[in-house]
Design a protein around this motif. Structure first.
Motif, PDB file in Angstrom:
ATOM      1  N   VAL A 152     -14.577   7.876   5.975  1.00  0.00           N
ATOM      2  CA  VAL A 152     -14.445   6.652   5.215  1.00  0.00           C
ATOM      3  C   VAL A 152     -14.779   6.516   3.895  1.00  0.00           C
ATOM      4  CG1 VAL A 152     -14.840   4.148   5.260  1.00  0.00           C
ATOM      5  CG2 VAL A 152     -14.878   5.353   7.363  1.00  0.00           C
ATOM      6  N   VAL A 153     -14.016   6.190   2.869  1.00  0.00           N
ATOM      7  CA  VAL A 153     -14.078   6.393   1.463  1.00  0.00           C
ATOM      8  C   VAL A 153     -13.968   4.802   0.942  1.00  0.00           C
ATOM      9  CG1 VAL A 153     -13.163   7.252  -0.853  1.00  0.00           C
ATOM     10  CG2 VAL A 153     -12.871   8.576   1.286  1.00  0.00           C
ATOM     11  N   ALA A 154     -15.248   4.160   0.788  1.00  0.00           N
ATOM     12  CA  ALA A 154     -15.068   2.962   0.252  1.00  0.00           C
ATOM     13  C   ALA A 154     -14.609   2.806  -1.043  1.00  0.00           C
ATOM     14  CB  ALA A 154     -16.764   2.512   0.127  1.00  0.00           C
ATOM     15  N   GLN A 155     -13.718   1.957  -1.421  1.00  0.00           N
ATOM     16  CA  GLN A 155     -12.901   1.656  -2.604  1.00  0.00           C
ATOM     17  C   GLN A 155     -13.191   0.275  -3.336  1.00  0.00           C
ATOM     18  OE1 GLN A 155     -10.056  -0.468  -3.809  1.00  0.00           O
ATOM     19  NE2 GLN A 155     -10.523   0.313  -5.827  1.00  0.00           N
ATOM     20  N   PRO A 191     -13.783  -9.383   0.293  1.00  0.00           N
ATOM     21  CA  PRO A 191     -12.554  -8.638   0.391  1.00  0.00           C
ATOM     22  C   PRO A 191     -12.720  -6.983   0.276  1.00  0.00           C
ATOM     23  CG  PRO A 191     -12.099 -10.584  -0.890  1.00  0.00           C
ATOM     24  CD  PRO A 191     -13.795 -10.489  -0.740  1.00  0.00           C
ATOM     25  N   THR A 192     -12.503  -6.349   1.306  1.00  0.00           N
ATOM     26  CA  THR A 192     -12.794  -5.189   1.460  1.00  0.00           C
ATOM     27  C   THR A 192     -11.509  -4.143   1.610  1.00  0.00           C
ATOM     28  OG1 THR A 192     -14.969  -5.779   2.128  1.00  0.00           O
ATOM     29  CG2 THR A 192     -14.248  -3.400   2.486  1.00  0.00           C
ATOM     30  N   ARG A 193     -11.604  -2.929   0.756  1.00  0.00           N
ATOM     31  CA  ARG A 193     -10.664  -2.032   0.895  1.00  0.00           C
ATOM     32  C   ARG A 193     -11.002  -0.526   0.855  1.00  0.00           C
ATOM     33  NH1 ARG A 193      -6.368  -3.266  -3.201  1.00  0.00           N
ATOM     34  NH2 ARG A 193      -8.072  -2.482  -4.549  1.00  0.00           N
ATOM     35  N   ALA A 194     -10.780   0.115   1.828  1.00  0.00           N
ATOM     36  CA  ALA A 194     -11.258   1.656   1.938  1.00  0.00           C
ATOM     37  C   ALA A 194     -10.180   2.409   2.398  1.00  0.00           C
ATOM     38  CB  ALA A 194     -12.433   1.659   2.876  1.00  0.00           C
ATOM     39  N   TYR A 195     -10.214   3.961   2.358  1.00  0.00           N
ATOM     40  CA  TYR A 195      -9.476   4.832   2.618  1.00  0.00           C
ATOM     41  C   TYR A 195     -10.230   5.579   3.806  1.00  0.00           C
ATOM     42  CZ  TYR A 195      -7.629   4.453  -2.240  1.00  0.00           C
ATOM     43  OH  TYR A 195      -6.888   3.973  -3.442  1.00  0.00           O
ATOM     44  N   VAL A 196      -9.234   5.827   4.896  1.00  0.00           N
ATOM     45  CA  VAL A 196      -9.953   6.487   5.949  1.00  0.00           C
ATOM     46  C   VAL A 196      -9.019   7.708   6.129  1.00  0.00           C
ATOM     47  CG1 VAL A 196     -10.460   6.568   8.630  1.00  0.00           C
ATOM     48  CG2 VAL A 196     -11.089   4.322   7.032  1.00  0.00           C
ATOM     49  N   CYS A 197      -9.810   8.869   6.338  1.00  0.00           N
ATOM     50  CA  CYS A 197      -9.307   9.991   6.991  1.00  0.00           C
ATOM     51  C   CYS A 197      -9.486  10.403   8.506  1.00  0.00           C
ATOM     52  CB  CYS A 197      -9.430  11.420   6.071  1.00  0.00           C
ATOM     53  SG  CYS A 197      -9.191  12.973   6.566  1.00  0.00           S
ATOM     54  N   GLU A 198      -8.650  10.260   9.262  1.00  0.00           N
ATOM     55  CA  GLU A 198      -8.918  10.505  10.612  1.00  0.00           C
ATOM     56  C   GLU A 198      -8.568  12.084  10.941  1.00  0.00           C
ATOM     57  OE1 GLU A 198      -7.780   8.777  15.165  1.00  0.00           O
ATOM     58  OE2 GLU A 198      -6.467   8.251  13.266  1.00  0.00           O
ATOM     59  N   VAL A 340     -10.566   5.672  -6.564  1.00  0.00           N
ATOM     60  CA  VAL A 340     -11.466   4.505  -6.485  1.00  0.00           C
ATOM     61  C   VAL A 340     -11.619   3.758  -7.494  1.00  0.00           C
ATOM     62  CG1 VAL A 340     -13.861   4.152  -5.750  1.00  0.00           C
ATOM     63  CG2 VAL A 340     -12.744   6.306  -4.826  1.00  0.00           C
ATOM     64  N   HIS A 341     -11.875   4.180  -8.738  1.00  0.00           N
ATOM     65  CA  HIS A 341     -12.007   3.341  -9.898  1.00  0.00           C
ATOM     66  C   HIS A 341     -11.897   4.160 -11.149  1.00  0.00           C
ATOM     67  CE1 HIS A 341     -15.678   5.521 -11.384  1.00  0.00           C
ATOM     68  NE2 HIS A 341     -16.402   5.561  -9.877  1.00  0.00           N
ATOM     69  N   LYS A 352      -3.416   3.090 -10.047  1.00  0.00           N
ATOM     70  CA  LYS A 352      -4.362   2.091 -10.310  1.00  0.00           C
ATOM     71  C   LYS A 352      -5.363   2.357  -9.158  1.00  0.00           C
ATOM     72  CE  LYS A 352      -2.157   0.484 -13.891  1.00  0.00           C
ATOM     73  NZ  LYS A 352      -2.782   0.712 -15.150  1.00  0.00           N
ATOM     74  N   PRO A 353      -6.686   1.697  -9.301  1.00  0.00           N
ATOM     75  CA  PRO A 353      -7.746   1.890  -8.519  1.00  0.00           C
ATOM     76  C   PRO A 353      -7.143   1.130  -7.159  1.00  0.00           C
ATOM     77  CG  PRO A 353      -8.813   1.405 -10.294  1.00  0.00           C
ATOM     78  CD  PRO A 353      -7.179   1.401 -10.818  1.00  0.00           C
ATOM     79  N   GLY A 354      -7.096   1.749  -5.987  1.00  0.00           N
ATOM     80  CA  GLY A 354      -6.819   1.237  -4.788  1.00  0.00           C
ATOM     81  C   GLY A 354      -5.435   1.709  -4.523  1.00  0.00           C
TER      82      GLY A 354
END
Length: 428
Positions: A152-155, A191-198, A340-341, A352-354
């Protein structure tokens, strides 16, 4: 709440929330202290080589077999394996950042949106990449992924991840690695956004350093594992399990986060990317992006990963007589990127970020027109790239975008125009 952690990657950890709960000298005594149950969670086959074997012993108030029957759960946006992708042209693809919905309640599970897929979870190859758009916490609800581990990559927004072994707090710039088969829930504070590698393949591990030597890149001691903690509140829990690409739900009359003590090396971890020790050129030429690898999931072909997790953090550029951004290239590996930023040096506009981009196997890509002009015209003094954090999930398997990714309205239809200004400057 101030959380405590233990440091290391691949370490044999031990932790107890109640003194005397952890057996000494044995894993499954006839009677576990405090009336607890012993349970083993295996992340590899029993006979895997000792250096690669991953397992953790849990000492819990009730074993995980005490649950109700599972029934199918609806979540139309979650996909698994190449079979769930759609036909896409061999073009570079990019997506604009997607806002977190305001009027639709979405927790971590409900907010998962699969962007690209490859491989096969049953064959234990490949990965999927998901975007998380969440605006509420999981309370009496837990998620178990039986198909793969999750990176999980928090963004945007802070995540508080409660696992069977304890609690991790993960902010943008940090990542969490959650083992396959371990229950967890995620709390958010807006409000939360994250990337996930499964990851369906070999578990992520630290890459070999080769000629770099014994130090550099991600250090094992900077990965943090939780200490034992358990919930004591009574009441029902919903268990959502991802199994064979589908979601299944069951209810039980107690919390799954009831582990009082544990020991082993199959553990959830968090890592702050600011601790990455970047290696780069101090003479000439832009080195391969493999020098930015944080974690790798190897395949049966040495050096050709099932998945590499690569970051592009703040760093100095000092190479002489060198085009410093990434060069134009085509690659046998397929590359999924996120930001991420800040700003990515090869794409100062449009990425852009996100946001996200995809350059599949042998799809040409590289710096946009603006980045090329700036890099070829700049005076080559030492330069610090600051306020930037991009990452890449790189895989030997070609990515298949999902229907949602191609039709969800976020795709950047003008992406290819960023190279339109690269004119023929040949002067014989």
């Amino acid at each position: 709440m101030t959380l405590r952690y233990q440091s290391g990657f691949g370490n044999e950890f031990a932790s107890e929330a109640v003194e005397g709960a952890l057996p000494i000298g044995r894993n499954s005594p006839q009677r576990v202290a405090h009336g607890l149950y012993a349970e083993l969670l295996s992340g590899t086959a029993f006979t895997a080589p000792r250096a690669e074997n991953r397992r953790t012993w849990l000492y819990r108030r009730q074993p995980s077999v005490v649950t109700g029957a599972f029934a199918p759960c609806a979540q139309p946006w979650l996909k698994t394996g190449a079979k769930d992708g759609v036909a896409a042209p061999p073009d570079p693809l990019r997506w604009h950042p997607l806002p977190v919905p305001e009027n639709e309640p979405l927790d971590f599970v409900d907010g998962l949106r699969t962007v690209v897929v490859n491989g096969d979870a049953d064959a234990q190859t490949g990965i999927a990449v998901h975007l998380v758009l969440a605006n509420r916490s999981m309370t009496r609800r837990a998620f178990v992924n039986a198909d793969g581990e999750m990176l999980v990559v928090a963004q945007q927004g802070r995540l508080v991840i409660t696992t069977e072994l304890g609690v991790l707090e993960v902010s943008p710039g940090e990542v969490a690695l959650l083992p396959r088969g371990m229950a967890f829930k995620v709390a958010v504070d807006g409000p939360t956004r994250a990337y996930v590698c499964e990851n369906y393949g070999a578990p992520f591990r630290l890459p070999e350093l080769g000629p770099i030597g014994s130090n550099g890149l991600a250090n094992a001691r900077d990965f943090l594992a939780p200490v034992a903690a358990f919930e004591s509140e009574a009441g029902d829990y919903e268990i959502v399990k991802k199994y064979g690409g589908a979601l299944w739900g069951a209810r039980q009359d107690h919390t799954p986060f009831n582990v009082v003590a544990w020991h082993g090396n199959l553990v959830p971890l968090k890592y702050d990317t600011a601790r990455f020790n970047t290696i780069g050129s101090i003479s000439f030429d832009h080195p391969d992006p493999s020098i930015f690898t944080v974690l790798t999931s190897p395949s049966d072909t040495p050096g050709t990963a099932n998945c590499d997790f690569v970051i592009f953090p703040p760093r100095w550029l000092v190479a002489e007589d060198t085009f410093r951004p990434p060069w134009y290239h085509r690659n046998v590996m397929s590359e999924f990127m996120g930001l991420v930023h800040g700003q990515y040096d090869a794409k100062p506009e449009g990425f852009k970020p996100g946001g996200m981009s995809l350059h599949n196997c042998m799809v040409p890509h590289g710096p946009d027109t603006e980045a090329f002009a700036k890099a070829t015209g700049a005076e080559l003094a030492p330069q610090k790239l600051d306020d930037t954090l991009a990452f890449m999930f790189e895989s030997r398997w070609r990515f298949h975008p999902t229907a949602w990714a191609m039709e969800g309205g976020a795709i950047d239809a003008a992406y290819a125009e960023c190279w339109a200004g690269l004119a023929d400057g040949f002067k014989p």
